[in-house]
Design an enzyme around this catalytic site. Structure first.
Site, mmCIF file in Angstrom:
data_model
loop_
_atom_site.group_PDB
_atom_site.id
_atom_site.type_symbol
_atom_site.label_atom_id
_atom_site.label_comp_id
_atom_site.label_asym_id
_atom_site.label_seq_id
_atom_site.Cartn_x
_atom_site.Cartn_y
_atom_site.Cartn_z
ATOM 1 N N ARG A 145 0.835 -1.200 0.000
ATOM 2 C CA ARG A 145 0.000 0.000 0.000
ATOM 3 C C ARG A 145 0.872 1.252 0.000
ATOM 4 O O ARG A 145 2.080 1.167 0.162
ATOM 5 C CB ARG A 145 -0.978 -0.012 1.181
ATOM 6 C CG ARG A 145 -0.275 -0.354 2.493
ATOM 7 C CD ARG A 145 -0.803 0.346 3.659
ATOM 8 N NE ARG A 145 -0.652 1.770 3.542
ATOM 9 C CZ ARG A 145 0.488 2.442 3.756
ATOM 10 N NH1 ARG A 145 1.617 1.809 4.063
ATOM 11 N NH2 ARG A 145 0.514 3.751 3.655
ATOM 12 N N ARG A 157 -7.080 -0.514 -7.227
ATOM 13 C CA ARG A 157 -7.376 0.653 -6.377
ATOM 14 C C ARG A 157 -7.422 1.890 -7.284
ATOM 15 O O ARG A 157 -6.521 2.096 -8.098
ATOM 16 C CB ARG A 157 -6.303 0.830 -5.287
ATOM 17 C CG ARG A 157 -6.232 -0.365 -4.329
ATOM 18 C CD ARG A 157 -5.399 -0.042 -3.099
ATOM 19 N NE ARG A 157 -6.113 0.837 -2.185
ATOM 20 C CZ ARG A 157 -5.537 1.444 -1.145
ATOM 21 N NH1 ARG A 157 -4.239 1.279 -0.919
ATOM 22 N NH2 ARG A 157 -6.242 2.223 -0.345
ATOM 23 N N ASP A 168 -2.041 10.832 -2.619
ATOM 24 C CA ASP A 168 -2.358 9.766 -3.582
ATOM 25 C C ASP A 168 -2.592 10.329 -4.977
ATOM 26 O O ASP A 168 -2.364 9.661 -5.973
ATOM 27 C CB ASP A 168 -3.566 8.961 -3.119
ATOM 28 C CG ASP A 168 -3.124 7.935 -2.097
ATOM 29 O OD1 ASP A 168 -2.865 8.316 -0.951
ATOM 30 O OD2 ASP A 168 -2.959 6.756 -2.476
ATOM 31 N N ASN A 220 -5.602 12.441 -0.159
ATOM 32 C CA ASN A 220 -4.730 11.642 0.715
ATOM 33 C C ASN A 220 -5.626 10.901 1.706
ATOM 34 O O ASN A 220 -6.850 11.098 1.725
ATOM 35 C CB ASN A 220 -3.707 12.535 1.420
ATOM 36 C CG ASN A 220 -2.646 11.718 2.143
ATOM 37 O OD1 ASN A 220 -2.029 10.824 1.544
ATOM 38 N ND2 ASN A 220 -2.433 11.976 3.412
HETATM 39 O O1 MRU Z 1 -4.817 3.309 1.806
HETATM 40 P P1 MRU Z 1 -3.338 3.531 1.829
HETATM 41 O O2 MRU Z 1 -2.700 3.004 3.072
HETATM 42 O O3 MRU Z 1 -2.666 3.024 0.580
HETATM 43 O O4 MRU Z 1 -3.190 5.109 1.845
HETATM 44 C C1 MRU Z 1 -1.899 5.669 1.819
HETATM 45 C C2 MRU Z 1 -1.873 7.129 1.915
HETATM 46 O O5 MRU Z 1 -2.886 7.805 1.985
HETATM 47 C C3 MRU Z 1 -0.525 7.781 1.845
HETATM 48 O O6 MRU Z 1 -0.506 8.974 2.567
HETATM 49 C C4 MRU Z 1 -0.175 8.078 0.372
HETATM 50 O O7 MRU Z 1 -0.378 6.961 -0.433
HETATM 51 C C5 MRU Z 1 1.212 8.553 0.220
HETATM 52 S S1 MRU Z 1 2.346 7.243 0.570
HETATM 53 C C6 MRU Z 1 3.902 7.824 0.351
#
Ligand code: MRU
Length: 340
Positions: free
Chosen positions: A41, A84, A230, A240
């Site tokens: 993730r 995703r 993201d 994010n």
């Molecule tokens: O659902 P996730 O755990 O994949 O979400 C991750 C985040 O929101 C992070 O802040 C983002 O991907 C940046 S990771 C360097």
């Protein structure tokens, strides 16, 4: 995340911190499931894993002709694209892999080129996160208390880290820091993974629940907030982890800087604003259960958006490997993406 020639080795992020379990994924479908289930993730890491999944899928294809091979490859890229929806890094990686495949002359050559491209994507992401961490560290002063949300370290990036990378770099420069790490409900990426990474890096930190952010910020205990991203729309609006927007509003109200750190692969110039960013809606069980144990009555209505959007005017600066930009973000984001 390590490519082993015909399989991908990953640390299962869902088992941290209780167990450090490494998995070897032999089929592209295994990587797709690992992304959906959050074993892998974090936006940059999802992009890198997606590229390896396509390379792995390509190696498995037995096709008589280039056309037949490409047809089957597009099926694989569709599967990866449906894992995703929010992280732009995934779709950039898929585009790159598709372009490489289209440019190839024959099946064997395309297979080799796809493996090379996935390796290149990983090393470029790693380099970008190292560079942005170095640049971002200049914003951090000795003695700062920094609040961060979710997990943005090495595991989330298959590299050095974004927001957590900035913190790590500043700490390596000898600055004395304290981190407030939010637990990050519902899936506890902060409590499980950020706390694990900060402990390993020996950086002083305090774990707080998401709802404690206002308490600490209002008491003047936080010097700045740094989060990852993201997807960043062309006006600077940033998607994010859910809860980021709440922290941004608190930061603005209390006049403390709110920084976003991300590689340029997270920028989506095609989207004019954040309300166009696709937001992943995840299963209700992630809210009603904590690690398999029910904490809410059965049969109730539950919402579980995985991300929220912070409007650009709440963001003090965006830190990328190509530079740090401030409002107005439109021109800056274009320049940083090499798209002027
Ligand atoms: O659902 P996730 O755990 O994949 O979400 C991750 C985040 O929101 C992070 O802040 C983002 O991907 C940046 S990771 C360097």
């Amino acid at each position: 995340m390590i490519w082993l020639g015909n399989r991908l080795r990953i640390l299962d992020q869902t088992r941290l911190p209780r167990e450090e379990v490494y998995l070897e994924l032999h089929r592209y479908q295994d990587i797709a499931s690992a992304i959906t289930e959050l074993k892998i993730r974090g936006a940059p890491a999802i992009g890198v894993a997606g590229a390896y999944a396509i390379a792995l899928g390509a190696l498995e294809i037995k096709a008589e002709s280039r056309d037949e091979f490409l047809k089957r490859l597009w099926g694989i890229t569709q599967t990866i694209a449906s894992t995703r929806p929010t992280a732009k890094n995934l779709f950039r990686a898929i585009d790159r892999m598709q372009q490489v495949a289209e440019a190839g002359k024959d099946v064997e050559q395309i297979k080799a080129a796809l493996v090379n491209e996935a390796i290149k994507i990983q090393s470029e992401e790693a380099e970008a996160t190292r560079k942005l961490s170095q640049l971002g560290a200049e914003l951090i002063e000795d003695g700062f208390t920094i609040l961060t949300h979710c997990n943005t370290g090495a595991l989330a990036t298959a590299g050095y880290g974004t927001a957590l990378g900035v913190i790590k770099w500043a700490s390596e420069q000898g600055k004395k820091l304290r981190v407030l790490a939010t637990e990050t409900r519902p899936l506890l990426q902060g409590a499980r993974i950020t706390a694990w990474e900060l402990k390993k890096a020996d950086i002083p930190f305090t774990l707080i629940t998401d709802s404690m952010a206002g308490y600490f910020i209002s008491r003047g205990e936080v010097n700045c907030v740094i989060v990852g991203a993201d997807r960043i729309a062309s006006n600077g609006d940033t998607a994010n982890k859910i809860g980021t927007y709440t922290i941004a509003v608190l930061a603005k109200e209390h006049s403390i800087p709110f920084y976003v750190a991300a590689p340029t692969t997270t920028i989506d110039l095609a989207l004019t604003s954040g309300n166009k960013i696709p937001i992943e809606q995840r299963s209700p069980e992630e809210v009603t259960h904590i690690q398999g144990v029910a904490i809410a009555p059965e049969g109730i209505d539950v919402a579980n958006p995985a991300f929220d959007v912070t409007p650009h005017n709440y963001i003090t600066a965006i830190i990328t490997e190509n530079g740090i930009i401030r409002e107005p973000y439109g021109e800056g984001l274009k320049k940083l993406s090499g798209n002027v």
